[in-house]
Design a protein around this motif. Sequence first.
Motif, PDB file in Angstrom:
ATOM      1  N   LYS A  58      -1.393  -3.352  17.747  1.00  0.00           N
ATOM      2  CA  LYS A  58      -0.755  -3.490  19.047  1.00  0.00           C
ATOM      3  C   LYS A  58       0.118  -2.281  19.388  1.00  0.00           C
ATOM      4  CE  LYS A  58       1.436  -7.199  21.584  1.00  0.00           C
ATOM      5  NZ  LYS A  58       2.048  -8.495  21.545  1.00  0.00           N
ATOM      6  N   LEU A  83       4.334 -11.933  12.901  1.00  0.00           N
ATOM      7  CA  LEU A  83       4.008 -12.655  14.137  1.00  0.00           C
ATOM      8  C   LEU A  83       5.144 -13.616  14.505  1.00  0.00           C
ATOM      9  CD1 LEU A  83       0.246 -13.404  13.393  1.00  0.00           C
ATOM     10  CD2 LEU A  83       1.232 -11.480  14.664  1.00  0.00           C
ATOM     11  N   ASN A 135      -2.617  -7.310   5.336  1.00  0.00           N
ATOM     12  CA  ASN A 135      -1.462  -7.240   4.444  1.00  0.00           C
ATOM     13  C   ASN A 135      -0.188  -7.166   5.279  1.00  0.00           C
ATOM     14  OD1 ASN A 135      -0.287  -6.901   1.700  1.00  0.00           O
ATOM     15  ND2 ASN A 135       0.471  -5.003   2.603  1.00  0.00           N
ATOM     16  N   GLU A 165      -6.692  -4.399  20.444  1.00  0.00           N
ATOM     17  CA  GLU A 165      -5.344  -5.001  20.392  1.00  0.00           C
ATOM     18  C   GLU A 165      -5.399  -6.417  19.852  1.00  0.00           C
ATOM     19  OE1 GLU A 165      -2.416  -4.830  23.398  1.00  0.00           O
ATOM     20  OE2 GLU A 165      -2.839  -2.726  23.839  1.00  0.00           O
ATOM     21  N   PRO A 170       0.808  -1.224   0.000  1.00  0.00           N
ATOM     22  CA  PRO A 170       0.000   0.000   0.000  1.00  0.00           C
ATOM     23  C   PRO A 170       0.840   1.273   0.000  1.00  0.00           C
ATOM     24  CG  PRO A 170      -0.343  -1.261   2.050  1.00  0.00           C
ATOM     25  CD  PRO A 170       0.514  -2.086   1.153  1.00  0.00           C
TER      26      PRO A 170
HETATM   27  N1  SAH Z   1      -0.542  -3.653   6.814  1.00  0.00           N
HETATM   28  C1  SAH Z   1       0.438  -2.596   6.849  1.00  0.00           C
HETATM   29  C2  SAH Z   1       1.521  -2.806   7.899  1.00  0.00           C
HETATM   30  C3  SAH Z   1       2.249  -4.109   7.946  1.00  0.00           C
HETATM   31  S1  SAH Z   1       3.452  -4.219   9.265  1.00  0.00           S
HETATM   32  C4  SAH Z   1       1.031  -2.365   5.491  1.00  0.00           C
HETATM   33  O1  SAH Z   1       0.837  -3.214   4.624  1.00  0.00           O
HETATM   34  O2  SAH Z   1       1.661  -1.335   5.258  1.00  0.00           O
HETATM   35  C5  SAH Z   1       2.631  -5.122  10.524  1.00  0.00           C
HETATM   36  C6  SAH Z   1       1.523  -4.397  11.244  1.00  0.00           C
HETATM   37  O3  SAH Z   1       0.943  -5.318  12.179  1.00  0.00           O
HETATM   38  C7  SAH Z   1       1.927  -3.195  12.055  1.00  0.00           C
HETATM   39  O4  SAH Z   1       0.859  -2.278  12.056  1.00  0.00           O
HETATM   40  C8  SAH Z   1       2.147  -3.804  13.455  1.00  0.00           C
HETATM   41  O5  SAH Z   1       2.121  -2.870  14.495  1.00  0.00           O
HETATM   42  C9  SAH Z   1       0.984  -4.765  13.499  1.00  0.00           C
HETATM   43  N2  SAH Z   1       1.180  -5.893  14.418  1.00  0.00           N
HETATM   44  C10 SAH Z   1       2.242  -6.710  14.462  1.00  0.00           C
HETATM   45  N3  SAH Z   1       2.051  -7.685  15.391  1.00  0.00           N
HETATM   46  C11 SAH Z   1       0.825  -7.477  15.918  1.00  0.00           C
HETATM   47  C12 SAH Z   1       0.054  -8.158  16.914  1.00  0.00           C
HETATM   48  N4  SAH Z   1       0.517  -9.219  17.544  1.00  0.00           N
HETATM   49  N5  SAH Z   1      -1.179  -7.688  17.193  1.00  0.00           N
HETATM   50  C13 SAH Z   1      -1.670  -6.581  16.541  1.00  0.00           C
HETATM   51  N6  SAH Z   1      -0.966  -5.902  15.595  1.00  0.00           N
HETATM   52  C14 SAH Z   1       0.259  -6.326  15.293  1.00  0.00           C
END
Ligand code: SAH
Length: 372
Positions: free
Chosen positions: A120, A166, A160, A145, A56
């Motif tokens: 998060k 994770l 995305n 969260e 994006p």
């Molecule tokens: N979707 C976005 C960002 C991807 S990076 C893009 O395509 O540009 C990963 C995203 O997931 C970040 O916003 C990060 O803060 C979030 N994230 C990572 N681990 C998470 C978790 N365990 N719970 C909730 N959000 C999480």
Amino acid sequence: MSPINRTLASQIRRLIKIGGPLTVAHYMNEALHNPSLGYYKKRKPFGKNGDFITAPEISQMFGEMIGAWCLDCWQKLGSPNPILLVELGPGRGTLLSDLWRVTSVSKEFRDAVQICLIEKSPTLKTLQQHQLSLLDSPPSPVWYENLSEVPDGTILMVANEFFDALPVHQFVSGDAGWRERMVDCDPDDPDRFRYVIAPNPTPATSYLSESSDVGEEVEISPMGLTIALEVATRISKCRGAALIVDFSSKGAGFSLQAVREHQYHDPLVAPGEADLACAVNFEQLSSLATKSGVSVHGPLGQGEFLRSLGIDRRAENLMKNTGFDRTNSTNDINSQLRRLTEPHLMGELFKVLAITSNELRNLPGFCANDCE
Ligand code: SAH
């Protein structure tokens, strides 16, 4: 008295000295989410000036195609009101902004939709709030969260580059069965960590059922599998469609990687200073969803998916300067299109998987030749 060392590496070293080597999942969790020194707390990761760039952030066309996909799925579901639109890990809020603009063609959809953002990182939540406030008729999302906090209801979900962020456990198969790969201090260099293999089974070893060929390496993300199961269960109970886009594993082996300022970095050096990510095992996600009684579409390459949704036409229109344009030159639009779709760039490495209720057939993006 020596000054207190406030790096995340020093905190992790202390953890290891007290409790022994960490699982890779624990190490990743500290590196990314430590409340004061973790990567998502400290750094502004995305975009040209960040550490890495996501689809994006490359082009508005990506979020627009996903917006069109959501509208189409909603109509195929019978235009339910209310409909939950959930984004997992919205980053800077760019995908949602582009998606939201597309939905201006349907007042009915906008009236029905309740946006839920799963984030998060407090730093990124603030960025998302700001980004969305810049839109005409901005939406009013609710932040959570965890996905489990989102109320029940028919759902459209988009993720995305969420699953790749994770934490994973890593295992290697030896003569005595599976053993977990752990992170330990490097005795020769106080600034580095090193991998060691646990001598005995660890609690996470129970995720693996059978032994395998000696030397085989496997990564498992219990959090990823739990979230995928939750998505499938919600869809099976309340109907809906979920879209997962991520970089996929090319084969067996460990895939944990670190990126800083658009360069690969050693994941075991300076935790908290680089993004950590792992390839997503789409086979695991897909088989788990299938067992939950929902339909699985794909995985297919991101390029094929975007082309089937009409990204080429959209690029042509942007080049003629019709409609909203976040970029400013034909060259930009062409190179963005190539980056998103060409097989040797993101077109093949990134895969798209949809999980839907069984009534959804001819899913947009997944039926290039046989859509009705
Ligand atoms: N979707 C976005 C960002 C991807 S990076 C893009 O395509 O540009 C990963 C995203 O997931 C970040 O916003 C990060 O803060 C979030 N994230 C990572 N681990 C998470 C978790 N365990 N719970 C909730 N959000 C999480």
